[in-house]
Design a protein around this motif. Structure first.
Motif, PDB file in Angstrom:
ATOM      1  N   GLU A   1      -9.735  -8.131   1.133  1.00  0.00           N
ATOM      2  CA  GLU A   1      -8.985  -6.993   1.669  1.00  0.00           C
ATOM      3  C   GLU A   1      -8.259  -6.217   0.585  1.00  0.00           C
TER       4      GLU A   1
ATOM      5  N   GLY B   1       0.794  -1.227   0.000  1.00  0.00           N
ATOM      6  CA  GLY B   1       0.000   0.000   0.000  1.00  0.00           C
ATOM      7  C   GLY B   1       0.823   1.272   0.000  1.00  0.00           C
TER       8      GLY B   1
ATOM      9  N   ALA C   1      -5.538   7.672  -2.438  1.00  0.00           N
ATOM     10  CA  ALA C   1      -4.958   6.331  -2.310  1.00  0.00           C
ATOM     11  C   ALA C   1      -4.548   6.070  -0.861  1.00  0.00           C
TER      12      ALA C   1
ATOM     13  N   ASN D   1      -7.470  -3.920  -2.733  1.00  0.00           N
ATOM     14  CA  ASN D   1      -8.100  -2.730  -3.280  1.00  0.00           C
ATOM     15  C   ASN D   1      -8.186  -2.899  -4.790  1.00  0.00           C
TER      16      ASN D   1
ATOM     17  N   TYR E   1      -9.632  -0.732  -6.823  1.00  0.00           N
ATOM     18  CA  TYR E   1      -9.554   0.540  -7.521  1.00  0.00           C
ATOM     19  C   TYR E   1      -8.085   0.910  -7.714  1.00  0.00           C
TER      20      TYR E   1
ATOM     21  N   ASP F   1      -4.221  -2.834  -5.149  1.00  0.00           N
ATOM     22  CA  ASP F   1      -3.349  -3.429  -4.119  1.00  0.00           C
ATOM     23  C   ASP F   1      -3.691  -4.913  -4.017  1.00  0.00           C
TER      24      ASP F   1
ATOM     25  N   SER G   1      -7.496   5.300   1.356  1.00  0.00           N
ATOM     26  CA  SER G   1      -8.023   3.949   1.192  1.00  0.00           C
ATOM     27  C   SER G   1      -7.037   2.931   1.761  1.00  0.00           C
ATOM     28  N   HIS G   2      -5.778   3.301   1.855  1.00  0.00           N
ATOM     29  CA  HIS G   2      -4.762   2.380   2.374  1.00  0.00           C
ATOM     30  C   HIS G   2      -4.787   2.313   3.901  1.00  0.00           C
TER      31      HIS G   2
END
Lengths: 698, 698
Positions: free
Chosen positions: A341, A306, B248, A343, A345, A349, B251-252
């Motif tokens: 879990e 991340g 980002a 991501n 988008y 990730d 969201s992380h």
């Protein structure tokens, strides 16, 4: 192939001044040539029987036929040797010998003579004061560098010989390969434009890169590079960007470079991808040589970490790229193939416990997305990912989808073999996420350069003869400076000016004023007084009855201020309602390398204090003129910011083009300022003018 | 040593959840701990007899006394384990387990409970969701990273665990060593401020570096870091700088970060050397750890290659450094020791045929010069220079003169051993000349940070109670928005406002106007109408006889525009002669991390279109307020540009400080704008005011 094809790929080369003396440049050149060259080498040295196993001939004439000669004789012998070579019909010569323009007046004279000889024999001369040239196709290494180049698809020019040596040494243990390399030396004959042109025609050169300290002929360079850049990217460091750097460069090459402003503008108009550091030079050239161009600006990031993903995203924010928005189909695919879990988008990730299959599914999904034009693959070391596997998958997927990819492998030794695998496939890999993004950004910059269509400048119907008359009136008055008395120049080129005339007595002033309205503007007309308003030489809002007295006042002030100033009269001008208008400035300055440099900005504080300006090398077409307006920060003021009426921007754009035509038609114009050019909703009006000319050029 | 000394250097560590299951985090932690730790390790796991050769105990209570515990149990067991640890008197805990705030509401609730437990037992908790911690002095590696750190004098914090793994892997084959490393995880208890404080007190940490995505408590961080940075440099990447990056990051980590503007301002005020790329992070931390600080900004360059010397000089031009001017004595020395073709001015060019003696004489001469504060040594590969010799000479000369040096060796494999020799002596070496200069620039930036004295904000004598009354009047009116009706707030804090009053009927308006002069300004006062001028709610230059009618007009327009708007009356204000003045804006916005962020700029287009603004986190002293004015590009307008009268800049600076005091005294003020604050040669006058408050905070 171009005119210089034989220079780089001769069949037979003469080394004039070949020697085996230990530590000498002549020995280094000869042995480098003997090392890998596929053709023949002939040594020329009247004092030796043989050199490094080669039989020597005494004179150039005995060496022919040769396709190219490398000259390493002492400086005082170079000119004779060149004449001999010319007489022997040799047209490609590399002069390694130093002691020319870089060393003082004697050397400069010698260099001028070298240029004359080259012209006489129509000779392609590299140097003098060059490290030499390399061509990896034929194995030609006509340099005295300790390291040869490995073959590749980039061709490299450098105005610094040491920089060539450094790059060859550095490239040796990396997979950075070259087609041709040239050390330009003093550029007495062949310069950057010649090599850019040559490589533009060379199917084996995919990228041109280089280090330059000046451009010999800016306009020629723009013409050549603009055309070449349509097919072949050109990535350049132009050093001497800063004041300190320019001073250092001048002391280094002896060349007086033009302004950084002109270089910045000129290189951009030439379609050059300009970089400032060596790292960028090779990062950008490398990805341009290895990856396809993106169709658009949308980049996807696929990461197993991340935090580094955020760093990559920041780098996208800093660049001209945009973060791609995935299609629903892609999002569905990602949801299906990634754990909860993860991501899905952008930045995707795949999470730290991703194995190669999951990572691969993520990369494949985004590469397949029509909204994605380029991809960054980013991996930190984890227990579940083997960098080699990731490299192989990335190479396969990049080839399959044909979109550009850059990789970030955030580790040390553990990434080496993966880096090699990627780089063999032309995919760059870095430790720093920002570098991967910046490289993709460079690809996109070049894609935009290629997309840019060059439109020929519009030619307006103007009265060139009338303009010439105005300029010649300055010659008649034996002055180089013109002011409002030259407003007709603008009329002749179709640029609106306020109604009015220059008058020479108070009565006439009054008569002119009566036709212009209730109030007029009156300005002293004197080429000798530059800052008219500082001495009270401008009166605004003069009521018609006061015009005669004002005339006397203005002239008296001029006499008072500078008794010997030539006073041509007083300009009586229509009073514009500038409250509705915005004052702009269009200026021109002639740069030694690039010629007339156009400047645009808003009047007053905007140009003078905030330096909010835009530039182009003339001549320019409508698109460039429009961009000049667009590029200034304060442009909203022209477009109705803060409740103003938007001005007629088209009229501003047209005026810039007309001025571009004027200064292109008359190289005698050294400087020109229309300040202010008042823009309103109805059009523009050039209220004041100042110019400097070079009488010799008329 | 600080409070966390035992956390990093425990004598006995318990691993709660130790296991030998292949591929598990518990196994990785246990084996990493067993590998190098000088102290004792005790394994806690009720389901195992022994783990990796360690006997297991069933419960934490059986493991004591231990100085620190590492928790790797599943998330639902963590809280119980923590309580047990607390009961057993353990105060240092590293929670590796994930599944807390980063995963949704259940996790967030668990994290809050964890915080309560930590508070109850006064426990130092790292994490949860941490990769762990490392201390190279004791050999403690309580992480599950595949690579340990090598010892060094830098301590490293990271809000990304993957970034720690990446850095350890990368550092392994470089000479980059660490004292302590911490993966912050979710920062439920210990955050960046705690570690910065700890390392500030640690004599073995010479540089603090880190990667963060947010700052938990901005004002605490500024206080702590400002003090630590006086002794120990802090170099940070704060990611999420750009809009894309911030999204980002959110969201992380799940954390909502404050504005980049606040971070930029806050981190600068905290004395942090902020960097944007990983390359800069290690370049800057490395030179700060290895080289002394320069006394001033003057850098000398010694090169054996002209072109790369120009590139280095350009990099100086891009930096805050200046090119040193040598003393005559130095020039004499250089003339004596260098050949005629050499350049003895800065950048010194010892020429391509320099041997080590000549190069050394050049470096020695400039290092000895009192006008030189730092030196770049730059070499290309030549037949006459051995990089190892150059490295040894540089190390010796740097030590002798005690000035900072950075080296550029422009080659590949041939530079490796020289790089190692230099780096052992703490001297960085790069390929790219720009990186050497940028690193020295970072040293100088930090030297300036250290030199910066922090002055306590001036406390002005103000009427705090009266200000509170004004704010409370909003509560009485049940509104969060205040306008000109709150001008008394400014009076109470000693900020000049134009004479005038708010009146509630036309007669009173007329009476007030009569005292104010021939013409007045009249403004509608309504908290419900934000943009008064848009609806004709402001009339300027109203003659006294027209005041009564204008009152009626203004109120009518308000009723017309928004029938339910609360109209508090009309403000009748002295008409200022603003032709002599410059409109400025002072604003405040409350940032979630850093608190009140002060903004300064010039009125109109300058703030709105050109974004020409400067910022500080309040409270600030005079120096910061002065710098805020100084930093805007248009500042010449305040200082008499274009023939204006200079304004009373001191009054502007004082107003910024008084507003800083106001918003610091009243956290209830969420936003505040004085727009315009008119500045003239005589002082300032706050003409208009708008603010938003949080009633709960009053």
């Amino acid at each position: 192939m171009g005119e210089l094809a034989t220079l780089f790929a001769p069949e037979r080369v003469a080394v004039i001044g070949a020697t085996d003396r230990e530590g000498s440049v002549g020995r280094a050149i000869t042995s480098n040539l003997l090392a890998d060259f596929a053709g023949d080498v002939v040594a020329v040295n009247p004092t030796k029987e043989s050199v490094l196993g080669l039989d020597c001939v005494d004179e150039v004439s005995e060496a022919v036929p040769v396709d190219a000669a490398v000259v390493v004789v002492p400086p005082d012998l170079v000119l004779d040797v060149l004449r001999d070579a010319g007489d022997a019909g040799i047209t490609n010569v590399v002069v390694i010998t130093a002691g020319f323009g870089e060393t003082g007046s004697e050397g400069a004279a010698r260099e001028r003579e070298l240029q004359e000889i080259a012209a006489e024999y129509d000779m392609n001369v590299v140097g003098p004061n060059s490290l030499g040239i390399i061509n990896t196709t034929t194995g030609l290494n006509a340099t005295f560098a300790p390291q040869n180049a490995t073959p590749g698809n980039m061709s490299f020019l450098s105005q610094s010989g040491a920089f060539v040596t450094a790059v060859l040494d550095w490239a040796a243990d990396r997979s950075v390969g070259f087609k041709d390399v040239v050390s330009l030396g003093n550029k007495a004959v062949l310069d950057e434009s010649d090599f850019v042109r040559e490589w533009g025609e060379d199917p084996d050169t995919d990228v041109i890169l280089g280090y330059i300290e000046d451009v010999t002929d800016g306009r020629e360079f723009i013409r050549t590079a603009r055309e070449v850049a349509q097919e072949t990217p050109i990535v350049l460091v132009k050093s001497g960007r800063t004041e300190a750097g320019a001073t250092a460069a001048a002391s280094h090459t002896g060349a007086l470079a033009g302004s950084e402003q002109a270089y910045e503008t000129g290189l951009a108009q030439a379609g050059v991808v300009r970089v400032t550091t060596v790292e960028e030079l090779f990062d950008f050239a490398g990805i341009l040589a290895g990856q396809p161009l993106p169709d658009d600006e949308n980049v996807a990031i696929v990461t197993n970490a991340g935090g580094p993903g955020v760093m990559a995203t920041d780098a996208v924010g800093d660049s001209d790229l945009s973060l791609a928005s995935f299609t629903d189909a892609t999002l569905d695919r990602l949801v299906e193939s990634l754990p909860e879990e993860a991501n899905v988008y952008n930045p995707v990730d795949v999470i730290g416990d991703a194995d190669i299959d999951r990572f691969e599914r993520g990369i494949d999904a985004v590469l397949a997305d029509e909204n994605v034009d380029s991809v960054v693959v980013l991996s930190c070391p984890t227990a579940t990912i083997d960098f080699d596997d990731l490299a192989d998958a990335t190479v396969r997927l990049q080839a399959e989808h044909g979109k550009p990819v850059a990789v970030t492998l955030m580790g040390g030794e553990s990434t080496r073999s993966a880096q090699d695998r990627l780089s063999e496939a032309g995919i760059p890999a870095y430790f720093d996420p920002a570098r991967a993004v910046e490289s993709l950004d460079a690809l996109w910059d070049y894609a935009e350069i290629r997309r840019r269509e060059f439109a020929e400048p519009t030619t307006f119907d103007v009265d060139r003869e009338r303009a010439r008359d105005v300029l010649e009136s300055a010659v008649r008055r034996d002055t180089n400076r013109l002011g409002v008395e030259a407003m007709e120049l603008l009329d002749a080129y179709g640029i609106p000016t306020p109604a009015g005339r220059i008058v020479e007595d108070p009565q006439e002033a009054r008569r002119v004023a009566e036709d212009l309205g209730e109030r007029v503007v009156m300005k002293l007309v004197s080429p000798d007084i530059l800052h008219k308003s500082d001495i009270g030489g401008v009166e605004v809002g003069v009521p018609v009855p006061a015009v005669k007295d004002t005339y006397e006042d203005l002239v008296a002030r001029a006499r008072n201020y500078q008794p010997d100033a030539e006073v041509l009269g007083v300009q009586v001008q229509e009073q514009l309602d500038v409250d509705d208008g915005v004052e702009t400035i269009v200026g021109v300055n002639r740069d030694p390398q690039f010629g007339p440099l156009l400047m645009f900005g808003l009047g007053g504080i905007f140009v003078e204090v905030l330096e909010d300006t835009s530039f182009r090398v003339a001549p320019i077409g409508e698109r460039d003129a429009r961009e000049m307006v667009d590029e200034i920060d304060a442009v909203p003021l022209l477009r109705g910011a803060r409740g103003r009426e938007p001005v007629d921007e088209g009229a501003v754009v047209e005026t810039i083009q007309r001025l571009s035509q004027l200064v292109t038609d008359f190289p005698a114009i050294l400087e020109l300022d229309v300040n202010p050019l008042v823009a309103t909703g109805e059009g523009v009006s050039a209220v004041d003018l100042r110019l400097t000319i070079d009488q010799e050029q008329l």
